[in-house]
Design a protein around this motif. Structure first.
Motif, PDB file in Angstrom:
ATOM      1  N   SER A   1       0.839  -1.196   0.000  1.00  0.00           N
ATOM      2  CA  SER A   1       0.000   0.000   0.000  1.00  0.00           C
ATOM      3  C   SER A   1       0.874   1.245   0.000  1.00  0.00           C
ATOM      4  O   SER A   1       1.919   1.283   0.661  1.00  0.00           O
ATOM      5  CB  SER A   1      -0.914   0.016   1.237  1.00  0.00           C
TER       6      SER A   1
ATOM      7  N   GLY B   1      -0.993   4.317   0.203  1.00  0.00           N
ATOM      8  CA  GLY B   1      -1.921   5.351   0.628  1.00  0.00           C
ATOM      9  C   GLY B   1      -2.679   5.991  -0.520  1.00  0.00           C
ATOM     10  O   GLY B   1      -3.356   7.002  -0.331  1.00  0.00           O
TER      11      GLY B   1
ATOM     12  N   VAL C   1      -6.187   8.201  -0.616  1.00  0.00           N
ATOM     13  CA  VAL C   1      -6.572   8.611   0.741  1.00  0.00           C
ATOM     14  C   VAL C   1      -6.341  10.108   0.917  1.00  0.00           C
ATOM     15  O   VAL C   1      -5.290  10.629   0.549  1.00  0.00           O
ATOM     16  CB  VAL C   1      -5.778   7.817   1.801  1.00  0.00           C
ATOM     17  N   ARG C   2      -7.327  10.782   1.503  1.00  0.00           N
ATOM     18  CA  ARG C   2      -7.226  12.209   1.810  1.00  0.00           C
ATOM     19  C   ARG C   2      -6.900  12.383   3.283  1.00  0.00           C
ATOM     20  O   ARG C   2      -7.656  11.946   4.150  1.00  0.00           O
ATOM     21  CB  ARG C   2      -8.537  12.919   1.499  1.00  0.00           C
TER      22      ARG C   2
ATOM     23  N   VAL D   1      -0.854   9.596  -0.773  1.00  0.00           N
ATOM     24  CA  VAL D   1      -1.926  10.387  -0.166  1.00  0.00           C
ATOM     25  C   VAL D   1      -1.991  11.789  -0.763  1.00  0.00           C
ATOM     26  O   VAL D   1      -1.026  12.295  -1.350  1.00  0.00           O
ATOM     27  CB  VAL D   1      -1.750  10.506   1.370  1.00  0.00           C
TER      28      VAL D   1
ATOM     29  N   ASP E   1     -10.262  11.080   4.894  1.00  0.00           N
ATOM     30  CA  ASP E   1     -10.171   9.713   5.395  1.00  0.00           C
ATOM     31  C   ASP E   1      -9.431   9.648   6.719  1.00  0.00           C
ATOM     32  O   ASP E   1      -9.708   8.789   7.559  1.00  0.00           O
ATOM     33  CB  ASP E   1      -9.446   8.837   4.373  1.00  0.00           C
TER      34      ASP E   1
ATOM     35  N   ALA F   1      -3.428   5.806   6.902  1.00  0.00           N
ATOM     36  CA  ALA F   1      -3.669   6.033   5.476  1.00  0.00           C
ATOM     37  C   ALA F   1      -3.360   4.777   4.655  1.00  0.00           C
ATOM     38  O   ALA F   1      -4.081   4.448   3.702  1.00  0.00           O
ATOM     39  CB  ALA F   1      -2.836   7.207   4.983  1.00  0.00           C
TER      40      ALA F   1
ATOM     41  N   ARG G   1      -6.313   2.472   5.174  1.00  0.00           N
ATOM     42  CA  ARG G   1      -7.517   2.944   4.489  1.00  0.00           C
ATOM     43  C   ARG G   1      -7.430   2.694   2.985  1.00  0.00           C
ATOM     44  O   ARG G   1      -8.411   2.340   2.346  1.00  0.00           O
ATOM     45  CB  ARG G   1      -7.720   4.446   4.735  1.00  0.00           C
ATOM     46  N   SER G   2      -6.246   2.895   2.426  1.00  0.00           N
ATOM     47  CA  SER G   2      -6.068   2.664   0.993  1.00  0.00           C
ATOM     48  C   SER G   2      -6.151   1.180   0.657  1.00  0.00           C
ATOM     49  O   SER G   2      -6.735   0.787  -0.355  1.00  0.00           O
ATOM     50  CB  SER G   2      -4.721   3.228   0.546  1.00  0.00           C
TER      51      SER G   2
ATOM     52  N   PRO H   1     -10.420  -0.094   1.825  1.00  0.00           N
ATOM     53  CA  PRO H   1     -11.315   1.064   1.914  1.00  0.00           C
ATOM     54  C   PRO H   1     -12.690   0.723   2.465  1.00  0.00           C
ATOM     55  O   PRO H   1     -13.429   1.621   2.878  1.00  0.00           O
ATOM     56  CB  PRO H   1     -11.400   1.549   0.460  1.00  0.00           C
TER      57      PRO H   1
END
Length: 388
Positions: free
Chosen positions: A37, A39, A42-43, A92, A138, A252, A255-256, A259
């Protein structure tokens, strides 16, 4: 009481250190996580002094909101944290919610002191968290902490987590003998990851205090680090902003990678995979959830968190850490923004020089250290690389 986390800039490389150095473990784990990953997508919202446009962050800031009540363009602290997060999670993008100004934004120290004490918008942090959530953040990283959250802060955090954001905030650190707050917020609120910085020996920067502070869920490296920043200069970051950046980057990456996980499950993956110190001085995987008052659930481990996220996505909800779990209690109350005693904050310089990575909470010290930082030369072709 509102306490600003003022620091310089960031991480050198994730270089290996002696046994017990959290950089050794974190470096290996971030390297392993990078294979799975980055990121991407992802915000990350920074509630800080703002993010400047610099080459290292070119095109990364997608939206900005200034909540300070005046123009502020120094953007030193926020830019530093963003740069570190970008190095650890290069995919990100950022949302910049500016709630603080820098001493460099004012003609005199007295003018900065007056703004901080009397004119800083009272609800800026809560408004910033809400704005970030509305912008589909996120991960939300908060730079300041409060003795009391107030109903506005609690509602803002609840709204952010409801909308799908993971909130990261500093759990306070203070040197022995200081009068410091106990539980603090938003780290003490449900769903928020309270983070404590570690020294190079893998210890909380102030273990006597951290053990009674409450709200600590994860630990991360807090070593002073140098990065490129505003004004084509090198800046330094140390303590809580560094550890916050590590945990935000790890969140992050998760999350990526997954999701579909709700914020509580993202937090669960981070806590379930955190490492605890072993008898030999290294950092070991824990068996289940083991919480330490000073270290939280342990040292952040992004590679392990990705594996935990895989298990969570493959299995139905089971007994574990509730998304609303908390380790502190305290009544809500009125938030009062105050400045630390400049005579006390002046003592931090000697402690930092001695190698103790502490959270800088100063006005006078902040200005002094910033002036020293501005003397650093801009990065050139012969400057040492700090790319992770």
């Amino acid at each position: 009481m509102l306490i600003k986390s003022v620091a310089a800039v960031l991480l050198a490389t994730l270089a290996l250190g002696p046994a017990g150095d959290p950089y050794e473990s974190a470096g290996a784990d971030f390297t392993a996580a990078a294979e799975r990953s980055t990121g991407q997508g992802v915000r990350v919202a920074l509630v800080s002094s703002g993010i400047a446009e610099i080459p290292a962050l070119a095109g990364s800031v997608k939206a900005r909101e200034n909540l300070t009540g005046r123009s502020g363009t120094a953007n030193i602290g926020g830019t530093a944290v963003a740069t570190l997060i970008k190095r650890l999670a290069p995919g990100v993008s950022f949302l910049s919610a500016q709630v603080d100004l820098e001493p460099e934004d004012f003609p005199t120290t007295a003018a900065y002191d007056d703004w901080w004490k009397n004119k800083r918008p009272h609800q800026a942090d809560s408004t910033a968290i809400r704005w970030a959530a509305e912008q589909s953040a996120d991960v939300i990283v908060v730079e300041t902490y409060w003795e009391r959250p107030g109903s506005d802060m609690m509602a803002a955090v609840a709204e952010a987590t409801k909308r799908g954001a993971v909130v990261v905030a500093p759990a306070p650190v203070c040197p022995a003998g200081w009068k410091c707050p106990g539980e603090t917020y938003p780290a003490g609120l449900p769903g928020v990851i309270g983070v404590t910085p570690l020294t190079d020996k893998g210890e909380p920067t102030a273990p006597e205090y951290a053990a009674g502070a409450g709200g600590v869920l994860l630990a991360a490296p807090g070593r002073r680090t140098t990065l490129p920043g505003p004004g084509e200069r090198l800046w330094e970051l140390t303590g809580a902003p560094v550890s916050n950046a590590y945990v935000a980057a790890a969140a992050a990456l998760v999350r990526s990678h997954a999701p579909e996980l709700r914020p509580g499950r993202v937090v669960e993956s981070l806590l379930a995979s955190a490492r605890l110190p072993g008898a030999d001085g290294g950092w070991l995987d824990q068996d289940g959830y083991e919480h330490d008052d000073a270290l939280g659930f342990g040292l952040v481990n992004p590679a392990g968190a990705l594996e935990a996220a895989d298990r969570l996505t493959a299995a139905p909800p089971a007994a574990g850490l509730s998304p609303g779990s908390r380790f502190v209690a305290g009544p809500a109350g009125r938030i009062e923004a105050v400045r630390p005693d400049p005579l006390l904050t002046a003592g931090y310089g000697g402690l930092l020089a001695a190698g103790v990575g502490l959270l800088i909470v100063a006005g006078t010290l902040a200005l002094a250290t910033r002036r020293r930082r501005t003397s650093a030369p801009p990065p050139g072709p012969d400057a040492p690389s700090t790319t992770t």
